[in-house]
Write a protein that holds these residues in place. Structure first.
Motif, PDB file in Angstrom:
ATOM      1  N   PRO A 160       0.830  -1.209   0.000  1.00 10.08           N
ATOM      2  CA  PRO A 160       0.000   0.000   0.000  1.00 10.08           C
ATOM      3  C   PRO A 160       0.859   1.252   0.000  1.00 10.08           C
ATOM      4  N   THR A 208       2.365   4.715   0.987  1.00  9.01           N
ATOM      5  CA  THR A 208       2.574   5.543   2.174  1.00  9.01           C
ATOM      6  C   THR A 208       2.540   7.007   1.739  1.00  9.01           C
ATOM      7  N   ARG A 239      -3.214   6.681  10.463  1.00 10.73           N
ATOM      8  CA  ARG A 239      -3.368   5.236  10.256  1.00 10.73           C
ATOM      9  C   ARG A 239      -3.590   4.931   8.775  1.00 10.73           C
ATOM     10  N   TYR A 240      -4.496   5.655   8.132  1.00  8.44           N
ATOM     11  CA  TYR A 240      -4.817   5.397   6.731  1.00  8.44           C
ATOM     12  C   TYR A 240      -3.655   5.756   5.805  1.00  8.44           C
ATOM     13  N   GLN A 250       3.168   1.571   9.684  1.00  4.57           N
ATOM     14  CA  GLN A 250       2.389   2.159  10.766  1.00  4.57           C
ATOM     15  C   GLN A 250       3.279   2.833  11.821  1.00  4.57           C
ATOM     16  N   SER A 300      -8.587   7.077   2.245  1.00  3.10           N
ATOM     17  CA  SER A 300      -9.465   6.062   2.833  1.00  3.10           C
ATOM     18  C   SER A 300      -9.784   4.960   1.829  1.00  3.10           C
ATOM     19  N   PHE A 308      -6.814   2.706   1.516  1.00  8.75           N
ATOM     20  CA  PHE A 308      -6.693   1.863   2.710  1.00  8.75           C
ATOM     21  C   PHE A 308      -7.699   0.717   2.655  1.00  8.75           C
ATOM     22  N   HIS A 336      -6.688  -1.894   0.083  1.00  7.71           N
ATOM     23  CA  HIS A 336      -5.618  -2.759   0.588  1.00  7.71           C
ATOM     24  C   HIS A 336      -6.175  -3.825   1.519  1.00  7.71           C
ATOM     25  N   ARG A 337      -7.084  -3.430   2.411  1.00  7.03           N
ATOM     26  CA  ARG A 337      -7.681  -4.397   3.331  1.00  7.03           C
ATOM     27  C   ARG A 337      -8.458  -5.468   2.560  1.00  7.03           C
TER      28      ARG A 337
END
Length: 405
Positions: free
Chosen positions: A9, A11, A128-129, A135, A194, A197, A200-201
């Motif tokens: 993902p 950054t 976080r996102y 992280q 968002s 993120f 990716h999840r």
């Protein structure tokens, strides 16, 4: 190709840096409140009880509201809520600059506390996102901003507030305006970040609406992290509140010299949180928590008996190591409750804030009863609380395992 992208993902480094800068501005403005105490005390003939009530008002407003804001934004994301928080901070700062009575002072600091309560949960979510797969780096950058802002407060106070008086607080409204512009830009990026993120999840098979840990695991983890946070904060608060008095009483330092040593101590915390976040990405959160809370124990036991030179060296080393825990504690808590990022951000930033106030009150009683040096002899045993890390549940998200259970 899709799987590879999901596993790597993006950054959003620019977003993280801007978040860190906005955190610096937020905590800089907060730190001006205690820095202005000597001026307020003289101007309004306040006693120490009234000063304590100012602190309590600020801390209650800045801690109790944060988990509530976090729960609300978990259900209803509000990307521009940190901008609203900065509006409260701006109004509180200007009100404090021109306050003409004790009641107005209390209202002013409460507004600044509310601003901080609104700022932290959604800003934590964005960190976080925007982190991608890093992280620790993300939380390190975000937190180093806050620590640096807190460290700069006394310096700005000495250069501006002390020479120019209470109205000069209004000059720092510029910091609030700059922070509002930065946060508005971050809010405009939230939908994009968002979505990345969430993609990716989905790509890694993580369901965003499913709890991944048993209630008992979550409860044990959060209680252990809370107790570790309290022990860490209690020791750190012994320096933030009483270090200058300790240096003046034991070594006969002047107030400016003691303040410089306090600034160096606070600066070490800023470096520590960044290093802890980066290293935690490599060796795992559990290990960092063990090292950062329990690791300084030999140094804290030596400190009360050291001379001035070694006191300076030891305090920097202790805070450098101990401050490295916060990013890992926060990320560990987020991994326990991955769908409650706002709540965790509000809880642990609010907790960090509130527990500091509790610790300061308890240490003040100790100092009054047994003397300032006794405080440091008693606090030297606080890192033993690091043994509580034994009870932290193993998480699959923690890539490197800590010491065996």
């Amino acid at each position: 190709m899709t799987i590879s992208t999901a596993r790597r993902p993006t950054t959003y480094l620019a977003v993280l840096v801007v978040l860190g800068l906005s955190h610096l501005l937020n905590d800089l403005m907060q730190s001006l409140i205690p820095a202005a105490y000597p001026i307020l005390k003289d101007a309004y003939a306040l006693d120490f009880v009234q000063i304590g009530l100012i602190t309590m008002t600020f801390q209650i407003a800045g801690s109790l509201l944060q988990p509530v804001v976090g729960m609300v934004t978990d259900r209803h994301p509000a990307p521009y809520s940190p901008v609203v928080g900065m509006m409260f901070t701006l109004s509180g700062l200007v009100s404090l600059a021109f306050a003409h009575g004790y009641a107005t002072i209390l209202v002013s600091v409460a507004l600044i506390g509310i601003g901080s309560s609104i700022f932290h949960p959604e800003a934590t979510r964005m960190a976080r996102y925007a982190a991608g797969g890093r992280q620790g780096l993300a939380q390190g950058i975000f937190q180093v901003g806050g620590q640096a802002g807190g460290a700069l407060g006394p310096i700005f106070a000495a250069l501006i507030i002390v020479p120019w008086g209470q109205p000069s607080l209004a000059l720092f409204a510029v910091a609030a305006l700059v922070a509002m512009m930065l946060l508005a830009w971050i809010g405009s990026r939230q939908r994009e970040i968002s979505a990345a993120f969430a993609a990716h999840r989905a790509g890694t098979g993580t369901r965003g609406d499913t709890a991944r840990h048993a209630p008992r695991t979550i409860a044990i983890g959060l209680v252990s992290l809370t107790l570790l946070m309290f022990a860490k904060n209690a020791y750190a608060e012994s320096f933030r509140s009483f270090y200058t008095f300790y240096l003046m009483d034991r070594f006969g330092l002047s107030i400016p010299s003691a303040q410089v040593m306090l600034f160096v101590f606070l600066l070490a915390a800023a470096v520590g949180v960044l290093i802890g976040g980066i290293v935690g990405d490599r060796i795992g959160r559990a290990r960092i928590i063990w090292i950062s809370v329990l690791g300084p124990l030999p140094l804290t036991l030596i400190l009360p008996y050291a001379d001035l030179f070694w006191t300076g060296v030891l305090t920097v080393l202790i805070n450098l190591i101990m401050a490295s825990a916060f990013a890992s504690i926060l990320i560990y808590a987020m991994d326990l409750l991955p769908n409650r990022i706002g709540l965790i951000g509000g809880l642990f930033y609010g907790l960090n804030f509130g527990l500091g106030g509790v610790a300061a009150a308890l240490l003040g009683v100790l100092a009054e009863s047994y003397g300032i040096e006794a405080v440091y002899r008693i606090c030297s045993f606080l890192p033993l609380a690091g043994l509580l890390a034994w009870f932290l549940p193993r998480l699959a998200e923690d890539r490197a395992e800590g010491p065996p259970h």
